[in-house]
Design an enzyme around this catalytic site. Structure first.
Site, PDB file in Angstrom:
ATOM      1  CG  HIS A 204      -8.718  -2.843  -2.129  1.00  0.00           C
ATOM      2  ND1 HIS A 204      -9.610  -2.130  -2.881  1.00  0.00           N
ATOM      3  CD2 HIS A 204      -8.565  -2.150  -0.977  1.00  0.00           C
ATOM      4  CE1 HIS A 204      -9.988  -1.051  -2.216  1.00  0.00           C
ATOM      5  NE2 HIS A 204      -9.367  -1.041  -1.050  1.00  0.00           N
TER       6      HIS A 204
ATOM      7  CG  HIS B 221      -6.824  -2.528   3.359  1.00  0.00           C
ATOM      8  ND1 HIS B 221      -6.041  -1.419   3.135  1.00  0.00           N
ATOM      9  CD2 HIS B 221      -8.023  -2.259   2.786  1.00  0.00           C
ATOM     10  CE1 HIS B 221      -6.747  -0.501   2.470  1.00  0.00           C
ATOM     11  NE2 HIS B 221      -7.961  -0.986   2.247  1.00  0.00           N
TER      12      HIS B 221
ATOM     13  CD  GLN C  44     -14.789  -0.182  -2.776  1.00  0.00           C
ATOM     14  OE1 GLN C  44     -16.021  -0.195  -2.655  1.00  0.00           O
ATOM     15  NE2 GLN C  44     -14.157  -0.980  -3.599  1.00  0.00           N
TER      16      GLN C  44
ATOM     17  CG  ASP D 211      -2.033   1.035   1.123  1.00  0.00           C
ATOM     18  OD1 ASP D 211      -1.710   2.229   0.939  1.00  0.00           O
ATOM     19  OD2 ASP D 211      -3.206   0.662   1.228  1.00  0.00           O
ATOM     20  CB  ILE D 212       1.093   4.029  -2.452  1.00  0.00           C
ATOM     21  CG1 ILE D 212       2.274   4.835  -2.980  1.00  0.00           C
ATOM     22  CG2 ILE D 212      -0.165   4.864  -2.355  1.00  0.00           C
ATOM     23  CD1 ILE D 212       2.094   5.276  -4.430  1.00  0.00           C
TER      24      ILE D 212
ATOM     25  CG  ASN E  69     -12.514  -0.545   3.796  1.00  0.00           C
ATOM     26  OD1 ASN E  69     -12.851  -1.098   4.841  1.00  0.00           O
ATOM     27  ND2 ASN E  69     -11.432   0.204   3.696  1.00  0.00           N
TER      28      ASN E  69
HETATM   29  P1  AMP Z   1      -9.759   1.695   0.411  1.00  0.00           P
HETATM   30  O1  AMP Z   1     -10.029   2.891   1.254  1.00  0.00           O
HETATM   31  O2  AMP Z   1     -10.111   0.393   1.082  1.00  0.00           O
HETATM   32  O3  AMP Z   1     -10.373   1.837  -0.975  1.00  0.00           O
HETATM   33  O4  AMP Z   1      -8.181   1.652   0.270  1.00  0.00           O
HETATM   34  C1  AMP Z   1      -7.480   1.974  -0.887  1.00  0.00           C
HETATM   35  C2  AMP Z   1      -6.014   1.844  -0.569  1.00  0.00           C
HETATM   36  O5  AMP Z   1      -5.291   1.874  -1.779  1.00  0.00           O
HETATM   37  C3  AMP Z   1      -5.470   2.990   0.309  1.00  0.00           C
HETATM   38  O6  AMP Z   1      -4.898   2.439   1.490  1.00  0.00           O
HETATM   39  C4  AMP Z   1      -4.408   3.634  -0.582  1.00  0.00           C
HETATM   40  O7  AMP Z   1      -3.275   4.056   0.117  1.00  0.00           O
HETATM   41  C5  AMP Z   1      -4.065   2.520  -1.565  1.00  0.00           C
HETATM   42  N1  AMP Z   1      -3.580   2.971  -2.856  1.00  0.00           N
HETATM   43  C6  AMP Z   1      -4.134   3.896  -3.660  1.00  0.00           C
HETATM   44  N2  AMP Z   1      -3.405   4.035  -4.790  1.00  0.00           N
HETATM   45  C7  AMP Z   1      -2.380   3.146  -4.696  1.00  0.00           C
HETATM   46  C8  AMP Z   1      -1.274   2.814  -5.538  1.00  0.00           C
HETATM   47  N3  AMP Z   1      -1.077   3.424  -6.714  1.00  0.00           N
HETATM   48  N4  AMP Z   1      -0.422   1.870  -5.110  1.00  0.00           N
HETATM   49  C9  AMP Z   1      -0.601   1.266  -3.927  1.00  0.00           C
HETATM   50  N5  AMP Z   1      -1.619   1.522  -3.089  1.00  0.00           N
HETATM   51  C10 AMP Z   1      -2.494   2.469  -3.462  1.00  0.00           C
END
Ligand code: AMP
Ligand code: ZN
Length: 140
Positions: free
Chosen positions: A101, A103, A95, A31-32, A88
């Site tokens: 996805h 986590h 989400q 996760d970034i 989520n």
């Molecule tokens: P959610 O709130 O469950 O939709 O979480 C989305 C997750 O994706 C967040 O924790 C972000 O930090 C992660 N995210 C978004 N863009 C990227 C990316 N390009 N590479 C890795 N993680 C990402």
């Protein structure tokens, strides 16, 4: 692949990600914006917006990969006193990326992550009413 989906772009390779696992159905990458060091996302390669759109076989495999990442994290040397596997669905449920996805979040005492669980006990008849609504729609 769906246009404008950031995770589809990672899967097709047009946006970089730091991958920890990949097979024909699922990819897992860092996760970034990690909640804690070692925060991983496990993602089905096919595009589904929310869990309820995804087939159970893919869901079962996604969770299997999540379990393997959980075990790897515990052996990694990173600070992992516990984990949250969090999934989520919908904006109301945090989400942000509309591609399913899972986590896998390392946790340790005092890390500051907060999730507020219920504070009040519900009445038994209320629980039975909610359960009835759910049970009547369960698939077998
Ligand atoms: P959610 O709130 O469950 O939709 O979480 C989305 C997750 O994706 C967040 O924790 C972000 O930090 C992660 N995210 C978004 N863009 C990227 C990316 N390009 N590479 C890795 N993680 C990402
Ligand atoms: Zn997608």
């Amino acid at each position: 692949m769906t246009d404008d989906c950031i995770f589809c772009k990672i899967i097709e390779g047009s946006i970089p990600a730091v991958t920890v696992y990949e097979d024909d159905k699922v990819i897992a990458f860092m996760d970034i914006m990690p909640i804690n060091p070692g925060h991983v996302l496990a993602v089905p390669k096919a595009h589904f917006r929310e869990l309820n759109e995804m087939d159970e076989e893919t869901g079962a495999h996604l969770f299997r990969v999540g379990m393997r990442i959980d075990r790897a994290l515990r052996r990694s040397g990173l600070r992992v006193e516990g984990t949250n596997l969090l999934q989520n669905n919908g904006r109301a449920a945090f989400q942000e990326v509309p591609h399913v996805h899972l986590h896998i979040i390392p946790r340790y005492e005092g890390d500051g992550m907060k999730v507020r669980f219920g504070q009040e006990k519900a009445a038994p008849e209320q629980l039975r009413e909610w359960a009835g609504l759910i049970k009547s729609k369960m698939e077998r």
